[in-house]
Motif scaffolding. Structure first.
Motif, PDB file in Angstrom:
ATOM      1  N   LYS A 191       8.001  11.678  -0.702  1.00  0.00           N
ATOM      2  CA  LYS A 191       7.244  10.454  -0.967  1.00  0.00           C
ATOM      3  C   LYS A 191       6.120  10.717  -1.956  1.00  0.00           C
ATOM      4  O   LYS A 191       5.823   9.881  -2.820  1.00  0.00           O
ATOM      5  N   GLU A 192       5.487  11.875  -1.848  1.00  0.00           N
ATOM      6  CA  GLU A 192       4.405  12.230  -2.764  1.00  0.00           C
ATOM      7  C   GLU A 192       4.925  12.334  -4.197  1.00  0.00           C
ATOM      8  O   GLU A 192       4.274  11.880  -5.143  1.00  0.00           O
ATOM      9  N   SER A 193       6.099  12.933  -4.354  1.00  0.00           N
ATOM     10  CA  SER A 193       6.691  13.037  -5.680  1.00  0.00           C
ATOM     11  C   SER A 193       7.056  11.659  -6.223  1.00  0.00           C
ATOM     12  O   SER A 193       6.864  11.379  -7.415  1.00  0.00           O
ATOM     13  N   LEU A 194       7.566  10.790  -5.358  1.00  0.00           N
ATOM     14  CA  LEU A 194       7.887   9.426  -5.768  1.00  0.00           C
ATOM     15  C   LEU A 194       6.635   8.703  -6.241  1.00  0.00           C
ATOM     16  O   LEU A 194       6.654   7.997  -7.256  1.00  0.00           O
ATOM     17  N   HIS A 195       5.531   8.893  -5.519  1.00  0.00           N
ATOM     18  CA  HIS A 195       4.265   8.275  -5.906  1.00  0.00           C
ATOM     19  C   HIS A 195       3.840   8.737  -7.302  1.00  0.00           C
ATOM     20  O   HIS A 195       3.448   7.927  -8.152  1.00  0.00           O
ATOM     21  N   ARG A 196       3.933  10.038  -7.554  1.00  0.00           N
ATOM     22  CA  ARG A 196       3.555  10.560  -8.874  1.00  0.00           C
ATOM     23  C   ARG A 196       4.457   9.994  -9.968  1.00  0.00           C
ATOM     24  O   ARG A 196       3.991   9.655 -11.064  1.00  0.00           O
ATOM     25  N   SER A 210      -3.920   1.161  -6.658  1.00  0.00           N
ATOM     26  CA  SER A 210      -4.366   2.536  -6.906  1.00  0.00           C
ATOM     27  C   SER A 210      -5.879   2.600  -7.038  1.00  0.00           C
ATOM     28  O   SER A 210      -6.531   3.477  -6.459  1.00  0.00           O
ATOM     29  N   PHE A 211      -6.447   1.681  -7.799  1.00  0.00           N
ATOM     30  CA  PHE A 211      -7.895   1.692  -7.989  1.00  0.00           C
ATOM     31  C   PHE A 211      -8.629   1.383  -6.692  1.00  0.00           C
ATOM     32  O   PHE A 211      -9.657   1.996  -6.387  1.00  0.00           O
ATOM     33  N   LEU A 212      -8.123   0.438  -5.920  1.00  0.00           N
ATOM     34  CA  LEU A 212      -8.776   0.088  -4.663  1.00  0.00           C
ATOM     35  C   LEU A 212      -8.647   1.207  -3.633  1.00  0.00           C
ATOM     36  O   LEU A 212      -9.486   1.326  -2.736  1.00  0.00           O
ATOM     37  N   ALA A 213      -7.594   2.030  -3.775  1.00  0.00           N
ATOM     38  CA  ALA A 213      -7.424   3.154  -2.850  1.00  0.00           C
ATOM     39  C   ALA A 213      -8.509   4.203  -3.056  1.00  0.00           C
ATOM     40  O   ALA A 213      -8.900   4.912  -2.129  1.00  0.00           O
ATOM     41  N   GLY A 271       0.818  -1.198   0.000  1.00  0.00           N
ATOM     42  CA  GLY A 271       0.000   0.000   0.000  1.00  0.00           C
ATOM     43  C   GLY A 271       0.855   1.251   0.000  1.00  0.00           C
ATOM     44  O   GLY A 271       2.086   1.197   0.160  1.00  0.00           O
ATOM     45  N   PHE A 272       0.202   2.401  -0.135  1.00  0.00           N
ATOM     46  CA  PHE A 272       0.932   3.654  -0.279  1.00  0.00           C
ATOM     47  C   PHE A 272       1.426   4.212   1.053  1.00  0.00           C
ATOM     48  O   PHE A 272       2.057   5.269   1.091  1.00  0.00           O
TER      49      PHE A 272
END
Length: 225
Positions: free
Chosen positions: A54-59, A106-109, A28-29
């Motif tokens: 971390k947010e930038s890594l996620h993008r 991602s979709f389940l989030a 998970g994220f």
């Protein structure tokens, strides 16, 4: 794990991205940067150096996943032998599993995470669908955006319901699960796309007539009477 398109070089940044995609998909994220760094064989400081947060890594993970999937979809649609290309890619299915888990996570989030990824995926799909039409693998559509939306609903819906029915956490689903899920989906999907569902065009023609000249309320009242 090998999730690279031919255009993506093997370097530290790519190793971190691949490790993050795999770790986010499994845990998970909320997964920590330290865990991602350990998976990539680098320090947490190196992750921050390359991505800043971390947010930038996620993008960047979103962009990486989209780039790799699009590369393989475009390769298939541009190929002279679509069947052979599809079989070759299916034989490498295990390589795609981190991408699949990440996408499903991602979709389940839900929320912006799912919405942004889905919008980007559909936008890119318009490009490789156009390549398929140009190559003669696909028929043109009256409305390509809506056709893409429908095909995504079928494939993503199948994957989501399979994950939910498994009664396990996404990260616990193994290679056999994904191979079985895709195998079960491909036969009815290919049958539907290659042979169609209805025996003739009657419903389509009636619907197109309805769209061009829908009955008014007065007509509806007379019909119901």
């Amino acid at each position: 794990m090998n999730m690279r398109s031919p255009q993506i070089a093997s370097d530290t940044r790519t190793r971190i991205l691949e490790a993050a995609v795999d770790r986010f998909g499994r845990d998970g994220f909320g997964a920590s940067l330290r865990a991602i760094a350990a998976d990539a064989g680098v320090s947490a400081a190196a992750v921050m150096k390359h991505f800043g947060s971390k947010e930038s890594l996620h993008r960047e993970c979103d962009a990486h996943v989209l780039a790799v999937i699009s590369a393989y979809k475009t390769e298939a649609m541009k190929s002279a032998d679509l069947g052979a290309t599809l079989m070759t890619q299916m034989a490498r299915m295990e390589e795609f599993q981190p991408l699949i888990r990440y996408t499903m996570r991602s979709f389940l989030a839900g929320g912006d995470v799912a919405r942004n990824l889905l919008e980007d995926m559909r936008s890119r799909a318009l490009t490789w669908m156009a390549e398929g039409v140009k190559a003669g693998h696909l028929k043109p559509s009256r409305n390509e955006e809506l056709r893409v939306k429908l095909t995504f609903s079928i494939s993503i819906g199948w994957m989501v319901q399979s994950v939910l029915a498994a009664e396990k956490d996404l990260g616990e689903l193994d290679a056999d699960f994904w191979a079985r899920t895709f195998d079960e989906m491909l036969m009815p999907a290919l049958e539907l796309y290659a042979e169609g569902l209805f025996a003739d065009r009657t419903l389509l023609e009636h619907y197109m007539l309805y769209r061009s000249d829908p009955p008014g309320e007065s007509g509806a009242e007379e019909t119901s009477a």
